[in-house]
Design an enzyme around this catalytic site. Structure first.
Site, PDB file in Angstrom:
ATOM      1  N   ILE A 188      13.653  -9.516   1.926  1.00  0.00           N
ATOM      2  CA  ILE A 188      14.668  -8.692   2.597  1.00  0.00           C
ATOM      3  C   ILE A 188      15.509  -9.531   3.572  1.00  0.00           C
ATOM      4  N   GLY A 190      -6.193  -7.544  23.456  1.00  0.00           N
ATOM      5  CA  GLY A 190      -5.187  -6.510  23.770  1.00  0.00           C
ATOM      6  C   GLY A 190      -5.343  -5.248  22.940  1.00  0.00           C
ATOM      7  N   HIS A 191      -6.567  -4.959  22.515  1.00  0.00           N
ATOM      8  CA  HIS A 191      -6.836  -3.843  21.593  1.00  0.00           C
ATOM      9  C   HIS A 191      -6.391  -2.506  22.196  1.00  0.00           C
ATOM     10  N   PHE A 215       9.975  -0.228   3.659  1.00  0.00           N
ATOM     11  CA  PHE A 215       8.537  -0.401   3.921  1.00  0.00           C
ATOM     12  C   PHE A 215       8.202  -1.876   4.170  1.00  0.00           C
ATOM     13  N   LYS A 223       7.892  -4.273  15.153  1.00  0.00           N
ATOM     14  CA  LYS A 223       8.295  -2.981  14.593  1.00  0.00           C
ATOM     15  C   LYS A 223       9.252  -2.261  15.562  1.00  0.00           C
ATOM     16  N   THR A 235       5.918   2.896  13.035  1.00  0.00           N
ATOM     17  CA  THR A 235       4.495   3.100  13.331  1.00  0.00           C
ATOM     18  C   THR A 235       4.264   3.694  14.718  1.00  0.00           C
ATOM     19  N   ASP A 236       3.138   4.383  14.872  1.00  0.00           N
ATOM     20  CA  ASP A 236       2.758   4.918  16.194  1.00  0.00           C
ATOM     21  C   ASP A 236       2.466   3.796  17.186  1.00  0.00           C
ATOM     22  N   GLU A 237       2.251   2.567  16.671  1.00  0.00           N
ATOM     23  CA  GLU A 237       1.882   1.468  17.573  1.00  0.00           C
ATOM     24  C   GLU A 237       3.010   1.101  18.538  1.00  0.00           C
ATOM     25  N   PHE A 269       0.817  -1.220   0.000  1.00  0.00           N
ATOM     26  CA  PHE A 269       0.000   0.000   0.000  1.00  0.00           C
ATOM     27  C   PHE A 269       0.856   1.278   0.000  1.00  0.00           C
ATOM     28  N   ILE A 270       1.563   1.538   1.077  1.00  0.00           N
ATOM     29  CA  ILE A 270       2.276   2.821   1.180  1.00  0.00           C
ATOM     30  C   ILE A 270       3.486   2.835   0.237  1.00  0.00           C
ATOM     31  N   TYR A 285       2.781  -7.527  16.423  1.00  0.00           N
ATOM     32  CA  TYR A 285       3.164  -6.650  15.308  1.00  0.00           C
ATOM     33  C   TYR A 285       3.946  -5.451  15.835  1.00  0.00           C
TER      34      TYR A 285
HETATM   35  P1  NAD Z   1       1.437  -3.648   3.210  1.00  0.00           P
HETATM   36  O1  NAD Z   1       1.107  -4.822   4.050  1.00  0.00           O
HETATM   37  O2  NAD Z   1       0.404  -3.053   2.331  1.00  0.00           O
HETATM   38  O3  NAD Z   1       2.692  -3.977   2.278  1.00  0.00           O
HETATM   39  C1  NAD Z   1       3.843  -4.619   2.748  1.00  0.00           C
HETATM   40  C2  NAD Z   1       4.686  -5.000   1.534  1.00  0.00           C
HETATM   41  O4  NAD Z   1       5.901  -5.594   2.023  1.00  0.00           O
HETATM   42  C3  NAD Z   1       4.011  -6.030   0.607  1.00  0.00           C
HETATM   43  O5  NAD Z   1       4.151  -5.646  -0.731  1.00  0.00           O
HETATM   44  C4  NAD Z   1       4.797  -7.314   0.895  1.00  0.00           C
HETATM   45  O6  NAD Z   1       4.849  -8.193  -0.224  1.00  0.00           O
HETATM   46  C5  NAD Z   1       6.156  -6.774   1.264  1.00  0.00           C
HETATM   47  N1  NAD Z   1       6.925  -7.698   2.106  1.00  0.00           N
HETATM   48  C6  NAD Z   1       6.495  -8.341   3.228  1.00  0.00           C
HETATM   49  N2  NAD Z   1       7.479  -9.120   3.718  1.00  0.00           N
HETATM   50  C7  NAD Z   1       8.548  -8.941   2.895  1.00  0.00           C
HETATM   51  C8  NAD Z   1       9.865  -9.473   2.878  1.00  0.00           C
HETATM   52  N3  NAD Z   1      10.280 -10.346   3.812  1.00  0.00           N
HETATM   53  N4  NAD Z   1      10.719  -9.078   1.901  1.00  0.00           N
HETATM   54  C9  NAD Z   1      10.299  -8.209   0.927  1.00  0.00           C
HETATM   55  N5  NAD Z   1       9.071  -7.700   0.890  1.00  0.00           N
HETATM   56  C10 NAD Z   1       8.193  -8.056   1.865  1.00  0.00           C
HETATM   57  O7  NAD Z   1       2.024  -2.555   4.207  1.00  0.00           O
HETATM   58  P2  NAD Z   1       1.757  -0.985   4.302  1.00  0.00           P
HETATM   59  O8  NAD Z   1       0.489  -0.751   5.001  1.00  0.00           O
HETATM   60  O9  NAD Z   1       2.025  -0.382   2.988  1.00  0.00           O
HETATM   61  O10 NAD Z   1       2.923  -0.587   5.318  1.00  0.00           O
HETATM   62  C11 NAD Z   1       4.241  -0.298   4.837  1.00  0.00           C
HETATM   63  C12 NAD Z   1       5.136   0.027   6.027  1.00  0.00           C
HETATM   64  O11 NAD Z   1       4.594   1.149   6.718  1.00  0.00           O
HETATM   65  C13 NAD Z   1       5.236  -1.096   7.043  1.00  0.00           C
HETATM   66  O12 NAD Z   1       6.557  -1.148   7.502  1.00  0.00           O
HETATM   67  C14 NAD Z   1       4.299  -0.677   8.160  1.00  0.00           C
HETATM   68  O13 NAD Z   1       4.725  -1.186   9.397  1.00  0.00           O
HETATM   69  C15 NAD Z   1       4.433   0.822   8.095  1.00  0.00           C
HETATM   70  N6  NAD Z   1       3.251   1.585   8.549  1.00  0.00           N
HETATM   71  C16 NAD Z   1       2.011   1.336   8.017  1.00  0.00           C
HETATM   72  C17 NAD Z   1       0.931   2.113   8.418  1.00  0.00           C
HETATM   73  C18 NAD Z   1      -0.459   1.892   7.856  1.00  0.00           C
HETATM   74  O14 NAD Z   1      -1.395   2.511   8.344  1.00  0.00           O
HETATM   75  N7  NAD Z   1      -0.636   1.072   6.838  1.00  0.00           N
HETATM   76  C19 NAD Z   1       1.112   3.139   9.364  1.00  0.00           C
HETATM   77  C20 NAD Z   1       2.387   3.348   9.901  1.00  0.00           C
HETATM   78  C21 NAD Z   1       3.457   2.574   9.466  1.00  0.00           C
HETATM   79  O1  DAU Z   2      -1.366   2.935  13.617  1.00  0.00           O
HETATM   80  C1  DAU Z   2      -0.592   2.540  12.518  1.00  0.00           C
HETATM   81  C2  DAU Z   2      -0.963   1.130  12.164  1.00  0.00           C
HETATM   82  O2  DAU Z   2      -2.254   1.195  11.572  1.00  0.00           O
HETATM   83  C3  DAU Z   2       0.010   0.439  11.224  1.00  0.00           C
HETATM   84  O3  DAU Z   2       1.262   0.325  11.860  1.00  0.00           O
HETATM   85  C4  DAU Z   2      -0.510  -0.943  10.830  1.00  0.00           C
HETATM   86  O4  DAU Z   2       0.348  -1.537   9.882  1.00  0.00           O
HETATM   87  C5  DAU Z   2      -1.897  -0.783  10.232  1.00  0.00           C
HETATM   88  O5  DAU Z   2      -2.439  -2.055   9.946  1.00  0.00           O
HETATM   89  C6  DAU Z   2      -2.808  -0.045  11.206  1.00  0.00           C
HETATM   90  O6  DAU Z   2      -3.039  -0.836  12.392  1.00  0.00           O
HETATM   91  P1  DAU Z   2      -4.465  -0.853  13.114  1.00  0.00           P
HETATM   92  O7  DAU Z   2      -4.577  -2.051  13.950  1.00  0.00           O
HETATM   93  O8  DAU Z   2      -4.745   0.464  13.754  1.00  0.00           O
HETATM   94  O9  DAU Z   2      -5.384  -0.940  11.785  1.00  0.00           O
HETATM   95  P2  DAU Z   2      -6.675  -1.781  11.462  1.00  0.00           P
HETATM   96  O10 DAU Z   2      -7.169  -1.260  10.156  1.00  0.00           O
HETATM   97  O11 DAU Z   2      -6.455  -3.241  11.587  1.00  0.00           O
HETATM   98  O12 DAU Z   2      -7.673  -1.332  12.616  1.00  0.00           O
HETATM   99  C7  DAU Z   2      -8.012   0.023  12.811  1.00  0.00           C
HETATM  100  C8  DAU Z   2      -9.012   0.096  13.954  1.00  0.00           C
HETATM  101  O13 DAU Z   2     -10.230  -0.531  13.526  1.00  0.00           O
HETATM  102  C9  DAU Z   2      -8.572  -0.641  15.195  1.00  0.00           C
HETATM  103  O14 DAU Z   2      -9.029   0.064  16.351  1.00  0.00           O
HETATM  104  C10 DAU Z   2      -9.285  -1.979  15.105  1.00  0.00           C
HETATM  105  C11 DAU Z   2     -10.577  -1.630  14.391  1.00  0.00           C
HETATM  106  N1  DAU Z   2     -11.140  -2.704  13.537  1.00  0.00           N
HETATM  107  C12 DAU Z   2     -10.302  -3.293  12.649  1.00  0.00           C
HETATM  108  C13 DAU Z   2     -10.766  -4.299  11.826  1.00  0.00           C
HETATM  109  C14 DAU Z   2      -9.850  -4.972  10.831  1.00  0.00           C
HETATM  110  C15 DAU Z   2     -12.466  -3.061  13.653  1.00  0.00           C
HETATM  111  O15 DAU Z   2     -13.225  -2.503  14.456  1.00  0.00           O
HETATM  112  N2  DAU Z   2     -12.939  -4.069  12.844  1.00  0.00           N
HETATM  113  C16 DAU Z   2     -12.130  -4.706  11.944  1.00  0.00           C
HETATM  114  O16 DAU Z   2     -12.615  -5.629  11.255  1.00  0.00           O
END
Ligand code: NAD
Ligand code: DAU
Length: 352
Positions: free
Chosen positions: A64, A278-279, A83, A157, A128-130, A15-16, A153
């Site tokens: 990686i 553990g939400h 990423f 991170k 991540t903020d997590e 995604f990102i 997770y």
């Molecule tokens: P995503 O799950 O959409 O994509 C992850 C990508 O990494 C995929 O294309 C996957 O094939 C690749 N990948 C996984 N394992 C791999 C490996 N061992 N070697 C090579 N490639 C591999 O993730 P995203 O949501 O785009 O997140 C990208 C980064 O940003 C992550 O590090 C995540 O922790 C961080 N992040 C995400 C969010 C969010 O809200 N999505 C927020 C903050 C930080």
């Molecule tokens: O905060 C940054 C993080 O955001 C990233 O580091 C992660 O990679 C990304 O997946 C995301 O984590 P969250 O756990 O916050 O995202 P998620 O979309 O899974 O859930 C967002 C909120 O919605 C969370 O409070 C849980 C809730 N939720 C999630 C799902 C999947 C629901 O209520 N129902 C659901 O089915």
């Protein structure tokens, strides 16, 4: 720094990462980008189909954690954006091993290769903020705060972050860590809540809302995140951490309602279901450090959500195959089957 640079992006088919590669190729006509991606279930090679014939872009399928491959790719790279990660909290509750392998060990493999070649001028670790854990009401995490990750997770991170800081301190590797809030925008896998709710609504299926739905997240539009990463790579200080939050706080229930309103679907599609173990109740970042460097978000919650929902409405071809995939169906059943069967309808919960 990024102009004319040779850039290694890992996880660029996700995604990102895919949004960031498109950003780089658009903003820096002289750059060259290598995308190393393992193509896990979370990836979609279609994400970068518009640039697959661009001479400045090269895709390498690989892991990686593969030190030999990473070593070869690192030999002539100026900047790294890591990423690549296992990213879904719910999946880390089912199985954490792959998270530790990629998010901790994989990060180490990249760092080790980067330090061997002196050419890497920036190693940007996308975190991540997590890692700060649950934030009590009224508090926001600062970069200097202790890390209190609470899911496998988040702990993985945090492990990656610690490796980066250790490589900076020990070897002077110019690593920078960014910690962003929840991203939304085009091409996010439907397992994450906003795409899940948008595509469920479009399919007239229930929206599984965990617990009381009052958990708070800060919704950052992915383009704003990409602009922040670009700025941090150019103007950030090695060895430093930068929070990236938009201040677009919303409770999950408001997010669900807003998605249904945008799609003109009834709120009765919402189901209150068993909570995530553990939400974390609330995340909140103090992003004043990054704002001092010159970044501010362009998208508020409503514009970010409206753009995202419109993209899912218009790109059914992108997400419909995920629902048809047997492995995803298996995951979905395990994650939601029982929960939805026992779910409490929206009207019952909200009228009491
Ligand atoms: P995503 O799950 O959409 O994509 C992850 C990508 O990494 C995929 O294309 C996957 O094939 C690749 N990948 C996984 N394992 C791999 C490996 N061992 N070697 C090579 N490639 C591999 O993730 P995203 O949501 O785009 O997140 C990208 C980064 O940003 C992550 O590090 C995540 O922790 C961080 N992040 C995400 C969010 C969010 O809200 N999505 C927020 C903050 C930080
Ligand atoms: O905060 C940054 C993080 O955001 C990233 O580091 C992660 O990679 C990304 O997946 C995301 O984590 P969250 O756990 O916050 O995202 P998620 O979309 O899974 O859930 C967002 C909120 O919605 C969370 O409070 C849980 C809730 N939720 C999630 C799902 C999947 C629901 O209520 N129902 C659901 O089915």
């Amino acid at each position: 720094m990024l102009k004319d640079a040779r850039i290694l992006v890992t996880g660029g088919c996700g995604f990102i990462g895919s949004n960031f590669i498109l950003h780089l190729l658009r903003e820096y006509p002289g750059c060259r980008v290598v995308n190393l991606d393992k193509l896990t279930y979370a990836s979609n090679p279609n994400n970068l189909r518009h640039v697959q014939d661009d001479a400045r872009y090269r895709f390498v399928e690989g892991d990686i954690c593969d030190a030999k491959l990473v070593d070869r790719l690192m030999a002539d790279v100026d900047a790294v954006f890591n990423f690549a990660a296992e990213t879904h909290v719910d999946r880390s509750l089912l199985e954490a091993g792959s998270f530790i392998t990629t998010d901790v060990y994989g990060t180490y493999v990249l760092l080790e290769a980067a330090r061997r070649y002196g050419n890497v001028r920036r190693f940007v670790q996308i975190s991540t903020d997590e890692v700060y854990g649950d934030m009590p009401e009224g508090q926001s995490a600062r970069e200097t705060d202790a890390l209190r990750p609470r899911s496998p997770y988040a702990a993985s991170k945090a492990g990656g972050d610690m490796q980066c800081l250790a490589f900076f301190e020990t070897y002077g590797l110019p690593a920078i860590i960014t910690r962003a809030a929840n991203n939304i925008g085009p091409r996010q896998h439907v397992e994450k809540v906003v795409p899940l709710f948008a595509t469920s609504a479009l399919r007239d299926q229930p929206l599984p809302l965990y617990g009381d739905g009052r958990q708070v997240r800060d919704w950052l539009y992915v383009e704003d995140h990409c602009r922040a990463l670009d700025l941090i790579a150019r103007a950030g200080e090695p060895g430093e951490v930068y929070n990236i939050g938009a201040g677009n706080y919303q409770e999950n229930i408001n997010v669900a309602e807003a998605i249904l309103d945008l799609l003109e679907k009834p709120r009765s599609l919402i189901r209150f279901v068993t909570d995530r173990q553990g939400h974390d109740r609330r995340y909140s970042l103090d992003s004043s450090k990054l704002r001092t460097v010159g970044w501010s978000p362009r998208y508020d919650f409503h514009s970010a959500l409206a753009n995202t929902v419109a993209w899912y409405r218009e790109n059914r071809w992108w997400w419909a195959p995920i629902y048809a995939d047997a492995l995803f169906q298996e995951y979905f059943e395990r994650q939601y089957g029982e929960r939805l069967a026992q779910g409490v309808p929206y009207d019952l919960r909200t009228s009491t």
